[in-house]
Design a protein around this motif. Structure first.
Motif, short mmCIF file in Angstrom:
data_model
loop_
_atom_site.label_atom_id
_atom_site.label_comp_id
_atom_site.label_asym_id
_atom_site.label_seq_id
_atom_site.Cartn_x
_atom_site.Cartn_y
_atom_site.Cartn_z
N ASP A 118 -6.08 1.72 3.38
CA ASP A 118 -5.31 0.74 2.62
C ASP A 118 -4.17 0.17 3.48
O ASP A 118 -3.90 -1.03 3.46
CB ASP A 118 -4.73 1.38 1.35
N THR A 121 -2.45 6.04 -2.11
CA THR A 121 -2.84 5.24 -0.96
C THR A 121 -3.60 6.06 0.07
O THR A 121 -3.24 7.19 0.37
CB THR A 121 -1.59 4.63 -0.31
N SER A 127 0.83 -1.21 0.00
CA SER A 127 0.00 0.00 0.00
C SER A 127 0.86 1.26 0.00
O SER A 127 0.50 2.27 -0.62
CB SER A 127 -0.92 0.00 1.22
#
Length: 296
Positions: A205, A201, A192
């Motif tokens: 995430d 991101t 991520s």
């Protein structure tokens, strides 16, 4: 000859101007890119602040510490554990920890019990070893709950992007190959975070990846709610907390792909929580109606 020299000078001048155009375009592109990344980081810090104000998740518990840092306690083994919902402690609210005690052994299973197995990451000194957190691991005074691992999520302006560090149980998740502070404070290699520049991101995430990495077995829905905890709150608190979590989860659903395995599960959680929120609102209004001066 003079004409030839003049023509040659014109060609040189034209060539110089022509070369300056790509250089100027590249500079403008870099400035635009840097501005975009700063804006993206500000969005991340805003998400961080929202998440840090929430309680009531089953597999993790966030504690906001300053504008750029968030402590995240993640469950090691899913044993029907539910988030305690403790108020923020003095340890987790300090911006600059000063204690010399280390929490690297916090959350270690009792003697005789094997530690839960989790996928190991490779920690490297190359590239990111110098990206130290503002709060070194050896001075961390926040202690995770039993059966939990503590992480630090941060979006420092000096790095221009988010990173995550393990603050306890390093050996459980990372092949650190040593115990010196430089290795222990090396940021985690998370997909991520690697996707930060290309895909933008968001904080959920990173949380989703950390829960999947840390919790055994990995839950289908890392954002599963602790309804038992929510039911123990006072009526007014239940109304406010449920509304805040709904806002966060709805934002997650808007910006998350439907292909994510937890997407439908989060929608189910939102439906359940929305009913609890509406019922709490009705009870609050009913309570106010029965205690108003006109009814006394």
């Amino acid at each position: 000859m003079a004409g030839q020299e003049g023509g040659s000078q014109d060609q040189v001048s034209s060539g110089t101007e022509h070369d300056a155009v790509p250089a100027l375009s590249g500079s403008l592109y870099r400035q635009k890119r840097e501005k975009e990344l700063r804006k993206r980081l500000n969005h991340f810090l805003s998400d961080l602040a929202i998440l840090g104000s929430l309680q009531g998740f089953r597999y993790f518990q966030p504690w906001l510490r300053g504008r750029e840092e968030l402590l995240l306690t993640v469950v090691n083994e899913d044993q029907g554990w539910f988030s305690p919902g403790f108020p923020v402690s003095a340890a987790s609210s300090l911006t600059s920890p000063s204690s010399d005690s280390s929490s690297s052994d916090a959350g270690t299973p009792p003697p005789g019990e094997p530690p839960p197995q989790a996928p190991h990451q490779q920690s490297s000194r190359n590239g990111e070893a110098h990206l130290l957190p503002a709060s070194p691991s050896e001075r961390e005074i926040a202690v995770p709950e039993m059966n939990c691992t503590l992480f630090l999520l941060a979006g420092y302006a000096k790095y221009g992007r988010p990173y995550a560090w393990i603050r306890s149980n390093h050996e459980r998740l990372v092949n650190i190959g040593g115990t010196d502070s430089l290795v222990r404070d090396t940021p985690m290699k998370l997909k991520s975070i690697t996707d930060w520049c290309s895909q933008g991101t968001r904080v959920w995430d990173i949380v989703s990846e950390l829960v999947g990495l840390c919790t055994v077995p990995p839950p289908v829905n890392p954002f599963s709610l602790d309804m038992c905890y929510l039911q123990t709150l006072s009526l007014q608190e239940r109304f406010l907390v449920s509304g805040a979590i709904i806002n966060f989860l709805e934002m997650l659903l808007v910006y998350t792909s439907r292909d994510q395995p937890f997407y439908d599960k989060v929608m189910e959680e939102v439906d359940i929580l929305r009913r609890l929120h509406i019922r709490s609102l009705w009870e609050v209004q009913k309570h106010r109606g029965t205690t108003s001066p006109s009814n006394q």
